[in-house]
Motif scaffolding. Structure first.
Motif, PDB file in Angstrom:
ATOM      1  N   THR A  38     -17.440  -6.046   7.163  1.00 46.31           N
ATOM      2  CA  THR A  38     -18.644  -5.440   7.602  1.00 46.31           C
ATOM      3  C   THR A  38     -18.714  -4.864   8.792  1.00 46.31           C
ATOM      4  OG1 THR A  38     -19.840  -7.054   6.194  1.00 46.31           O
ATOM      5  CG2 THR A  38     -21.048  -5.759   7.920  1.00 46.31           C
ATOM      6  N   ALA A  39     -17.897  -5.404   9.892  1.00 42.72           N
ATOM      7  CA  ALA A  39     -17.720  -4.612  11.201  1.00 42.72           C
ATOM      8  C   ALA A  39     -17.143  -3.390  11.122  1.00 42.72           C
ATOM      9  CB  ALA A  39     -17.049  -5.496  12.077  1.00 42.72           C
ATOM     10  N   LEU A  40     -16.045  -3.273  10.136  1.00 45.06           N
ATOM     11  CA  LEU A  40     -15.323  -2.037   9.888  1.00 45.06           C
ATOM     12  C   LEU A  40     -15.942  -1.067   9.186  1.00 45.06           C
ATOM     13  CD1 LEU A  40     -12.583  -0.621  10.249  1.00 45.06           C
ATOM     14  CD2 LEU A  40     -11.723  -1.858   8.007  1.00 45.06           C
ATOM     15  N   VAL A  41     -16.995  -1.502   8.354  1.00 46.74           N
ATOM     16  CA  VAL A  41     -17.803  -0.637   7.814  1.00 46.74           C
ATOM     17  C   VAL A  41     -18.849   0.133   8.606  1.00 46.74           C
ATOM     18  CG1 VAL A  41     -19.775  -0.453   5.981  1.00 46.74           C
ATOM     19  CG2 VAL A  41     -17.670  -1.669   5.411  1.00 46.74           C
ATOM     20  N   ILE A  42     -19.363  -0.599   9.548  1.00 48.65           N
ATOM     21  CA  ILE A  42     -20.403  -0.139  10.373  1.00 48.65           C
ATOM     22  C   ILE A  42     -19.636   1.073  11.516  1.00 48.65           C
ATOM     23  CG2 ILE A  42     -21.597  -0.660  12.370  1.00 48.65           C
ATOM     24  CD1 ILE A  42     -22.194  -3.226  11.191  1.00 48.65           C
ATOM     25  N   GLU A  43     -18.417   0.687  11.870  1.00 46.01           N
ATOM     26  CA  GLU A  43     -17.499   1.652  12.655  1.00 46.01           C
ATOM     27  C   GLU A  43     -17.167   2.759  11.950  1.00 46.01           C
ATOM     28  OE1 GLU A  43     -17.471   1.405  15.594  1.00 46.01           O
ATOM     29  OE2 GLU A  43     -16.461  -0.851  16.266  1.00 46.01           O
ATOM     30  N   LEU A  44     -17.134   2.740  10.566  1.00 44.14           N
ATOM     31  CA  LEU A  44     -16.688   3.838   9.836  1.00 44.14           C
ATOM     32  C   LEU A  44     -18.014   5.002   9.607  1.00 44.14           C
ATOM     33  CD1 LEU A  44     -14.563   2.579   7.084  1.00 44.14           C
ATOM     34  CD2 LEU A  44     -13.776   4.110   8.744  1.00 44.14           C
ATOM     35  N   ILE A  45     -18.927   3.989   9.595  1.00 43.40           N
ATOM     36  CA  ILE A  45     -20.357   4.766   9.488  1.00 43.40           C
ATOM     37  C   ILE A  45     -20.611   5.854  10.730  1.00 43.40           C
ATOM     38  CG2 ILE A  45     -22.827   4.734   9.151  1.00 43.40           C
ATOM     39  CD1 ILE A  45     -22.431   2.376   7.201  1.00 43.40           C
ATOM     40  N   VAL A  46     -20.404   4.942  11.840  1.00 37.98           N
ATOM     41  CA  VAL A  46     -20.627   5.772  13.046  1.00 37.98           C
ATOM     42  C   VAL A  46     -19.450   6.844  13.307  1.00 37.98           C
ATOM     43  CG1 VAL A  46     -20.162   5.318  15.457  1.00 37.98           C
ATOM     44  CG2 VAL A  46     -21.201   3.475  14.360  1.00 37.98           C
ATOM     45  N   MET A  47     -18.280   6.678  12.650  1.00 41.47           N
ATOM     46  CA  MET A  47     -17.425   7.719  12.966  1.00 41.47           C
ATOM     47  C   MET A  47     -17.557   8.977  11.964  1.00 41.47           C
ATOM     48  SD  MET A  47     -13.766   5.628  12.609  1.00 41.47           S
ATOM     49  CE  MET A  47     -12.749   7.055  13.072  1.00 41.47           C
ATOM     50  N   VAL A  48     -18.379   8.689  10.957  1.00 35.95           N
ATOM     51  CA  VAL A  48     -18.809   9.855   9.877  1.00 35.95           C
ATOM     52  C   VAL A  48     -20.053  10.560  10.710  1.00 35.95           C
ATOM     53  CG1 VAL A  48     -19.968  10.290   8.026  1.00 35.95           C
ATOM     54  CG2 VAL A  48     -18.057   8.666   7.860  1.00 35.95           C
ATOM     55  N   MET A  49     -20.679   9.779  11.337  1.00 39.10           N
ATOM     56  CA  MET A  49     -22.086  10.485  11.738  1.00 39.10           C
ATOM     57  C   MET A  49     -21.332  11.085  13.058  1.00 39.10           C
ATOM     58  SD  MET A  49     -24.596   7.486  11.580  1.00 39.10           S
ATOM     59  CE  MET A  49     -26.145   8.349  12.302  1.00 39.10           C
ATOM     60  N   ILE A  50     -20.629  10.739  14.009  1.00 42.41           N
ATOM     61  CA  ILE A  50     -20.393  11.724  15.264  1.00 42.41           C
ATOM     62  C   ILE A  50     -19.313  12.596  14.746  1.00 42.41           C
ATOM     63  CG2 ILE A  50     -20.417   9.524  16.886  1.00 42.41           C
ATOM     64  CD1 ILE A  50     -17.497   9.250  16.782  1.00 42.41           C
ATOM     65  N   PHE A  51     -18.474  12.488  13.760  1.00 41.51           N
ATOM     66  CA  PHE A  51     -17.847  13.859  13.069  1.00 41.51           C
ATOM     67  C   PHE A  51     -18.727  14.668  12.686  1.00 41.51           C
ATOM     68  CE2 PHE A  51     -16.104  16.088   9.430  1.00 41.51           C
ATOM     69  CZ  PHE A  51     -15.063  16.621   9.929  1.00 41.51           C
ATOM     70  N   VAL A  52     -19.872  14.362  12.070  1.00 43.45           N
ATOM     71  CA  VAL A  52     -20.896  15.327  11.561  1.00 43.45           C
ATOM     72  C   VAL A  52     -21.526  16.093  12.675  1.00 43.45           C
ATOM     73  CG1 VAL A  52     -22.907  15.555  10.234  1.00 43.45           C
ATOM     74  CG2 VAL A  52     -21.279  14.411   9.431  1.00 43.45           C
ATOM     75  N   ALA A  53     -21.689  15.305  13.798  1.00 45.37           N
ATOM     76  CA  ALA A  53     -22.216  15.833  15.089  1.00 45.37           C
ATOM     77  C   ALA A  53     -21.310  16.742  15.955  1.00 45.37           C
ATOM     78  CB  ALA A  53     -22.797  14.474  16.008  1.00 45.37           C
ATOM     79  N   GLY A  54     -20.190  16.974  15.474  1.00 43.44           N
ATOM     80  CA  GLY A  54     -19.359  18.111  15.901  1.00 43.44           C
ATOM     81  C   GLY A  54     -18.215  17.511  16.929  1.00 43.44           C
TER      82      GLY A  54
END
Length: 227
Positions: free
Chosen positions: A19-35
């Motif tokens: 679950t911790a890894l899933v949270i980190e992946l969600i954050v990584m996707v969001m910061i990638f979309v952010a630029g």
């Protein structure tokens, strides 16, 4: 990223690395979309690898799961039992399946058949055609989530929509990958399908928020990309 480490640390204390890894992946996707550049994200990932390695090696049950993932049939009666039973269930379903509710592996053969390995049971009962339809529906949800993010009327709504889409799509991807032997065994639910009230409520909240963002986006200029 730093704020996200607070819930990650609490989840790791349970301990629940998946679950911790899933949270980190969600954050990584969001910061990638952010630029943020992909190279920077990859550097973050490489820096986190030693930490991930430590969490796996220092915990005996996680290390056993890795061994069961590498060669599940050699550990058929121990750590490879779940994945081998899941693969047998998937294979026995064939193209059309044996019929909904007619699966045999859920009768005390496959542990956690109602949650972690529900995809294998669906493959046994609905066959290749049934699970392909299910995967297509998840793809539609993910696609619509991205469209909603692109049509949002402000950046906050856009990033929120991407995060909510990841909250549904990433656990679904992990669950299917675990059931089919593509990833080591880890207890992650299949959104909207696995048994569990809190998981269902979380998924429905995510869909509700996505619908609100969609409505607000239409109210401020209409839809700009394909529906």
């Amino acid at each position: 990223v730093l704020i996200a480490q607070i819930p990650v640390a609490l989840v790791l204390a349970e301990p629940d690395l998946g679950t911790a890894l899933v949270i980190e992946l969600i954050v990584m996707v969001m910061i990638f979309v952010a630029g943020l550049r992909m190279r920077t994200i990859l550097l973050f990932g490489l820096a986190a690898l030693p930490v991930f390695y430590h969490f796996v090696i220092s915990t005996p049950f996680r290390l056993r799961r890795i061994l069961g993932y590498i060669d599940p049939w050699s550990y058929r009666s121990s750590v490879g039992y779940q994945i081998t039973e899941a693969l047998i269930a998937i294979g026995s379903g064939g193209v059309t399946g044996g019929g909904l509710g007619e699966g045999k592996k859920r009768l005390f053969f496959l542990p956690e058949a109602h949650t972690d390995f529900i995809f294998a049971i669906l493959a046994e009962e609905l066959g290749l055609i049934g699970v392909c339809v299910l995967l297509l529906l998840f793809c539609v949800v993910a696609w619509r989530g991205v469209c909603i993010a692109l049509n949002s009327n402000n950046s906050f709504d856009g990033y929120l929509a991407i995060g909510l889409t990841g909250l549904i799509a990433i656990p679904a991807l992990f669950n299917v990958a675990v059931a089919t032997g593509l990833l080591p065994t880890k207890g992650l639910p299949l959104p909207f399908i696995s048994s569990g009230g809190s998981n269902l409520v979380t998924g429905l909240l995510a869909i509700g928020l996505l619908m609100r963002i969609y409505r607000d986006g239409k109210a401020f200029g209409g839809e700009k990309v394909a529906p």
